[in-house]
Design an enzyme around this catalytic site. Sequence first.
Site: not given
Ligand code: PGA
Length: 256
Positions: A10, A12, A97, A99, A167, A173, A215, A236
Amino acid sequence: MTTKKIIAGNWKMNPVSSKEALALYLGIKKNSSRLRQTTAVVFPPAVFLATLRDKGMSVKLDLGAQNMSAEEAGAFTGQISPLMLKNIGAKWVIIGHSEARASGETDADLNAKILGALKNGFKIILCIGEKVRDAQGKYLAVLQNQLAKALENFPAKKISQLVIAYEPVWAIGKEATGVETPDGFLQNSIVIKKTLSSIFNPKSAKAVSILYGGSVGVKNAESFLVTGQADGLLVGRESLDATSFGEILKIADKLR
Ligand code: PGA
């Protein structure tokens, strides 16, 4: 589960130019050319999908959208329809997601989007996850509730179009306040599978891949896939580096 592992990236709201997006895509494509046991998919910003499809589309690297409207066309300013995304080469979509949920998407919105995506033949990655983890396990009710609401009226016969990404929001993040463990993921994925069993039926639930996200990267990918028995990963930050993402793809592919 004998199905292929799914490794999803992803991106983003990155990168900021189509030139960079193409370079990243081509780098990942190179690293995915030898995959045999792994489904690789990247989710670039929708504005880059056409370029990636025209200049680099690969049979080994699928394209997906990070979100979509539930509606197919009409007066919905700023939205992107499932038909547009389908016509541009996206086969997958991420729905729910954290976000997107944080920006105000409700369970009812997500349910409508899922049904729209389903109708248009998309493979759907439905993201679920709690904002806080409590020692008594109350957060499990959050996961159960997110599943039940998002999957209302989802026909069991279309189960092959559904993938779940677990998640935990606190593990996602740069602002992550903790890390999920592979054992923690395994326990939670059992609860998710049981919930899917009661929403659908045990046989259908078994067909759903459960991914881990939050992460995850080169350092911990293998432990989530082996110890955590994850059916795949939603990556991510590390999906923005073709070498790291390629490494994760290789880790997944050598597991069987
Ligand atoms: P991240 O994001 O790997 O940067 O923690 C994962 C995600 O939001 O799908």
